[in-house]
Design an enzyme around this catalytic site. Structure first.
Site: not given
Ligand code: MN
Length: 734
Positions: A82-83, A267
């Protein structure tokens, strides 16, 4: 929020070395790290860090899940396609097909954009299925989860609206997937991070409540841990024991969804005991129940009956001194690993002599079918049988639907066998109507091509085109079918509307031609009164019939105006329709007198009837029959000398003289324009005279012309009326 380790390249390797010892495998990881650093050189995250920081962290998270070296390598490389613009095939050459496929799948899934809760198309359960259906390989999901976890950890650097959107998507899609896979460590962290960005106020409120009680709780838990530890040591059992804190989102969720008070949730003090064997687990349970009072109905044996996400453990709730209540979980190390890392732990990387690619593949397949088996659950229902799970899965994910994407990553959910046309109509009705071509995964394909999950589809459209009826043969969605049918129905209706308009004009022209005012005859009621005679069921049927020439306008006109061409009476027209009627054509006049074989006929010069005018004969003394227009002022209907006569339909070539008079405002070239207009009507002119009236400056033009029939004459007069300055144009009776 909890701190996390911001890992570097060295951390990835040292974490991997904890369970990976093969030097080739470690080299692969180093090579992937080096390649990623080179490929992303010069790129930065919004945080200002080099882009590699993201990759090392993703790989580090994967290593803590104990995945195999190829998955870690793919994690390091997950953003390269993608990059950095490298292709899948180049990656395959540099590394191998398996790593390249993992990176490609992660990229594809990364392109998915899920709708937010406010969107009407929002369906979180479906999104999870889509995600899983598209991943197929569980390792892809692990990488994607690690990717999302690091992105969520660094979300503060995103603009606020992105923060909200990404956090909502994480809570709706990614956290439930992590839960389904049993990776509670990632699930809990994703939930708390999402909670923080989605509802900071509540996040801080609960964090504060927890903090206030922390010291008191810690003291109780430490006291209990000491007691239990002492007891177990006496029995010579290997164990680890520690207190647990619930993550904030789970507290919030219980308060909101299960409507519990904060105290009720907090609790409960929680302790976990991790021991060596299954048998040890039951032993520990026995000792604890012997010493503390178990609360009835709270014992859960998830060792004998594992949860659908593989979770195994013994759960019990006991009451200790001072009425303090403890939830105790007892499990083995392996069960604990599965509880924390889920599918990743179960399928953790194993090194060894007989571990090769084929065994790994086989194991992947086994695990995948198991993983797919529960991947579709939307609730933790535990009583359905495994085969039912499988059937649901087949139907829901792999058979009933294909998930394809727009080039922008919007996921479109379609039935199996759906085509680009189904896709087009899902995008927008107009896209469907004007579709002329389809591009699937960058290749032009026929419009009837079957689409598959993961296909990226775009549609070519052309304005002004419409659907084809052939499409109905192959589209799979009712939506597309209905839209196509509706388009054709609408076009048919439009065509019909325009035909009805045409029919109205034909009838109106016909009426005008006959000297009737259309307004007076074309009322809907009047038309409806006669339409049965033309087998028309409604007004529009009659007009449509006129337009397509299945109904004769003359006949409609006559019915509407109660007039008959020629002789006016019903009996006579019946008589005429008989073959044995004797008639004589008078070629000179083109008129016949029914029943009379030979008679002298001439046209009256006072009114000069032309073919098509209603006519009547007048028997003169010695000059035979003079034929007048019925409207002629020289005939009176009561006269005994009148005789019915009619136009000879077979003699239609002849011309009739007609006198017309035109009154117009006088101007230059008036006469030229009028003569031009008459010539254009193809009517020969026999005489023209013009007089100008000096008092009002109007011009009176008289003409004797020849026409074939009344219709031509009407048109001619209508055209004359359009000539500039003309006030009136009409026939003359003397
Ligand atoms: Mn990423």
């Amino acid at each position: 929020m909890e701190d996390y380790k911001n890992a570097g390249a060295g951390d990835v390797l040292s974490e991997a070395q904890k369970y990976i010892h093969n030097q080739d495998s470690l080299d692969l990881i180093s090579r992937a790290a080096n390649y990623a650093a080179e490929a992303h050189a010069g790129q930065f995250r919004r945080s200002g860090e080099p882009y590699t920081a993201h990759l090392y962290n993703v790989a580090y998270i994967l290593a803590t899940l104990r995945v195999g070296p190829k998955t870690i390598a793919a994690g390091l490389l997950h953003d390269t396609i993608e990059d950095t613009g490298i292709s899948r095939d180049e990656l395959a050459k540099l590394f191998d097909d398996e790593i390249a496929d993992l990176v490609e799948s992660v990229t594809k899934i990364g392109a998915l954009k899920f709708k937010g809760k406010d969107d009407p198309e929002y369906q979180a359960a479906n999104h999870r299925k889509i995600f899983i259906a598209m991943a197929r390989d569980v390792r892809v999901i692990l990488i994607k989860l690690a990717d999302r976890l690091h992105n969520m950890r660094t979300l503060e650097y995103q603009p606020e609206e992105s923060q909200k959107r990404i956090a909502a998507e994480t809570l709706d899609v990614y956290a439930p997937i992590a839960h389904r896979l049993g990776i509670s460590a990632i699930k809990n962290e994703l939930e708390d991070l999402s909670f923080y960005y989605l509802n900071r106020k509540e996040y801080y409120r609960i964090a504060h409540l927890v903090e206030n009680k922390k010291q008191e709780r810690d003291e109780s838990v430490q006291k209990m841990i000491a007691e239990i530890s002492e007891m177990l040591r006496e029995h010579d059992i290997e164990f680890r024991i520690f207190g647990r804190s619930k993550h904030l989102y789970s507290i919030y969720h219980k308060m909101v969804v299960r409507n519990k008070r904060f105290e009720e949730i907090l609790d409960l003090l929680a302790i976990r005991i991790v021991t060596r064997t299954e048998l040890n687990c039951y032993e520990v349970l026995g000792y604890i129940h012997a010493k503390y009072k178990p609360i009835p109905g709270r014992l859960k044996d998830y060792i004998a009956m594992p949860k659908t996400n593989m979770y195994q453990s013994l759960h019990t709730t006991i009451m200790a001194d001072e009425g303090k209540i403890f939830e105790v979980q007892i499990r083995t190390e392996e069960m604990d690993a599965i509880a924390e890392r889920g599918v990743a732990a179960h399928w953790r990387y194993k090194e060894g002599g007989n571990y090769d690619a084929r065994t790994e593949q086989k194991e992947i397949e086994d695990k995948l079918s198991w993983f797919r088996d529960f991947a579709v659950f939307t609730s933790d229902s535990e009583d359905e049988s495994a085969s039912e799970y499988m059937a649901t899965l087949q139907r829901d994910v792999f058979e009933a639907n294909v998930y394809v994407m727009t080039p922008k990553g919007r996921v479109i959910d379609l039935p199996n066998g759906a085509t680009p046309i189904d896709f087009a109509y899902r995008i927008h009705t107009d896209v469907g109507h004007t579709a002329v071509g389809a591009i699937v995964n960058d290749a032009m394909v026929p419009l009837n091509t079957e689409l598959h999950t993961g296909d990226v589809v775009s549609i070519r459209t052309m304005k002004g085109t419409g659907p084809s009826e052939d499409w109905l043969k192959f589209v799979k969605t009712n939506q597309a079918k209905n839209k196509i049918r509706a388009w054709f129905a609408k076009r048919e209706a439009e065509k019909r509307d325009s035909m009805v308009d045409q029919g109205e004009k034909i009838l109106s022209d016909e009426l005008k031609k006959r000297g009737f005012e259309p307004k007076n005859y074309m009322e809907k009621k009047k038309i409806e009164g006669i339409m049965k005679e033309f087998s028309a069921r409604e007004y529009s049927d009659l007009m449509y019939g006129l337009a397509v020439k299945t109904i004769n306008p003359t006949a409609v006109c006559e019915k509407l105006t109660n007039q008959k061409r020629g002789a006016g009476d019903e009996a006579l027209s019946k008589l005429l329709s008989r073959d044995n009627v004797k008639k004589q054509a008078m070629t000179k006049t083109g008129i016949i007198v029914p029943g009379i074989e030979s008679i002298k006929l001439s046209l009256a010069q006072c009114c000069l009837p032309v073919y098509g005018d209603p006519i009547i004969g007048y028997v003169t003394k010695g000059e035979g029959v003079k034929v007048h227009r019925k409207t002629c002022s020289n005939v009176t209907s009561s006269d005994a000398r009148l005789i019915e006569c009619m136009w000879d339909e077979e003699d239609r070539e002849r011309l009739y003289d007609s006198d017309i008079v035109i009154i117009a405002e006088d101007r230059n070239f008036l006469l030229t324009d009028i003569v031009t207009s008459v010539s254009q009507s193809r009517a020969p002119m026999l005489k023209v005279s013009a007089n100008v009236n000096r008092s009002d400056l109007t011009s009176t033009i008289k003409m004797k012309i020849q026409v074939h029939n009344a219709e031509q004459l009407e048109v001619l007069l209508a055209n004359l009326r359009k000539v500039e300055g003309v006030i009136s144009a009409m026939r003359v009776s003397h």
